[in-house]
Design a protein around this motif. Structure first.
Motif, PDB file in Angstrom:
ATOM      1  N   ASN A  62      -6.892   5.266  -0.677  1.00  0.00           N
ATOM      2  CA  ASN A  62      -6.018   4.092  -0.615  1.00  0.00           C
ATOM      3  C   ASN A  62      -5.659   3.673   0.819  1.00  0.00           C
ATOM      4  OD1 ASN A  62      -4.759   2.059  -1.920  1.00  0.00           O
ATOM      5  ND2 ASN A  62      -3.454   3.357  -3.149  1.00  0.00           N
TER       6      ASN A  62
ATOM      7  N   ALA B 116      -6.726   0.142   2.936  1.00  0.00           N
ATOM      8  CA  ALA B 116      -5.734  -0.714   3.584  1.00  0.00           C
ATOM      9  C   ALA B 116      -6.085  -0.944   5.051  1.00  0.00           C
ATOM     10  CB  ALA B 116      -4.356  -0.084   3.465  1.00  0.00           C
TER      11      ALA B 116
ATOM     12  N   THR C 181       0.819  -1.210   0.000  1.00  0.00           N
ATOM     13  CA  THR C 181       0.000   0.000   0.000  1.00  0.00           C
ATOM     14  C   THR C 181       0.851   1.257   0.000  1.00  0.00           C
ATOM     15  OG1 THR C 181      -1.616  -1.229   1.230  1.00  0.00           O
ATOM     16  CG2 THR C 181      -1.877   1.123   1.131  1.00  0.00           C
TER      17      THR C 181
END
Lengths: 117, 91
Positions: A85, A89, A37
């Motif tokens: 994002n 995660a 990530t």
């Protein structure tokens, strides 16, 4: 101009490659998530910045507003990527811990003692 | 102009190779969260590749597709995570 774009693209591609190699090399879910990530988000920021620089530069040189639109839409896409994002995660890591996947060689697990509902 | 097309095309092809590497983790991941992590990585790389190809081929519509793809893949990731959490709570 060519050199600036090359440097930005090389940094971005390098970190994207590190992310996908770390996905293959690390032993369990949490370290893989950590590598993949962070590295892919950082690399995607740099490749998008190279497109933004390219768009604004050609807008200034040629006066064609198509390149300005390209740069502005890339800024919107980059903002969406940066916001969504790490949240995704976090959701994956939380779901992995709740579904019982333990880290390899875990020394101490503070979440196990916490009262989860 | 043609030299700038080439400078964005080569990193796009490299991103496709990284997607291929991540696809191996998606296929042979031992647990379910491993596969979800690989899918999330592939989504991020696809968004970066769409932006690069949109700059390489001079078409703004690719960038708009990248925005929509980013938001939809985020929703898909959240839904899969929610599903894994709920499935274990019922057990």
């Amino acid at each position: 101009m060519f050199i600036i774009l090359s440097i930005l693209l090389i940094i971005g591609i390098f970190f994207n490659g590190l992310g996908s190699i770390g996905l293959m090399r690390f032993p369990d879910v949490y370290t893989r998530l950590h590598a993949a990530t962070k590295c892919t988000t950082f690399g995607s920021i740099f490749t998008s910045i190279s497109v933004i620089v390219f768009g604004f530069y050609f807008w200034k040189v040629s006066g064609d507003s198509k390149y300005g639109v390209l740069a502005l839409h890339t800024i919107v896409a980059l903002a969406c990527l940066i916001i969504t994002n790490p949240t995704g995660a976090h959701a994956i890591a939380r779901a992995a811990h709740r579904s019982g996947v333990m880290p390899k060689q875990a020394v101490i697990d503070d979440l196990k003692e916490a009262d989860l509902e | 102009m043609s030299q700038f097309v080439n400078i964005f095309l080569i990193p796009g092809v490299l991103l496709m190779i990284f997607i291929l590497i991540s696809l191996f983790r998606l296929i042979l991941g031992p647990t379910v969260p491993d596969r979800v992590v690989a899918l999330d990585t592939i989504n991020t790389l696809v968004i970066a590749g769409m932006i690069l190809f949109g700059a390489a081929f001079d078409s703004i519509i690719y960038i708009d597709v990248a925005i929509v793809y980013a938001l939809l893949s985020y929703i898909a990731t959240l839904y899969i995570a929610k599903y894994m959490e709920r499935r274990t709570k019922d057990k």
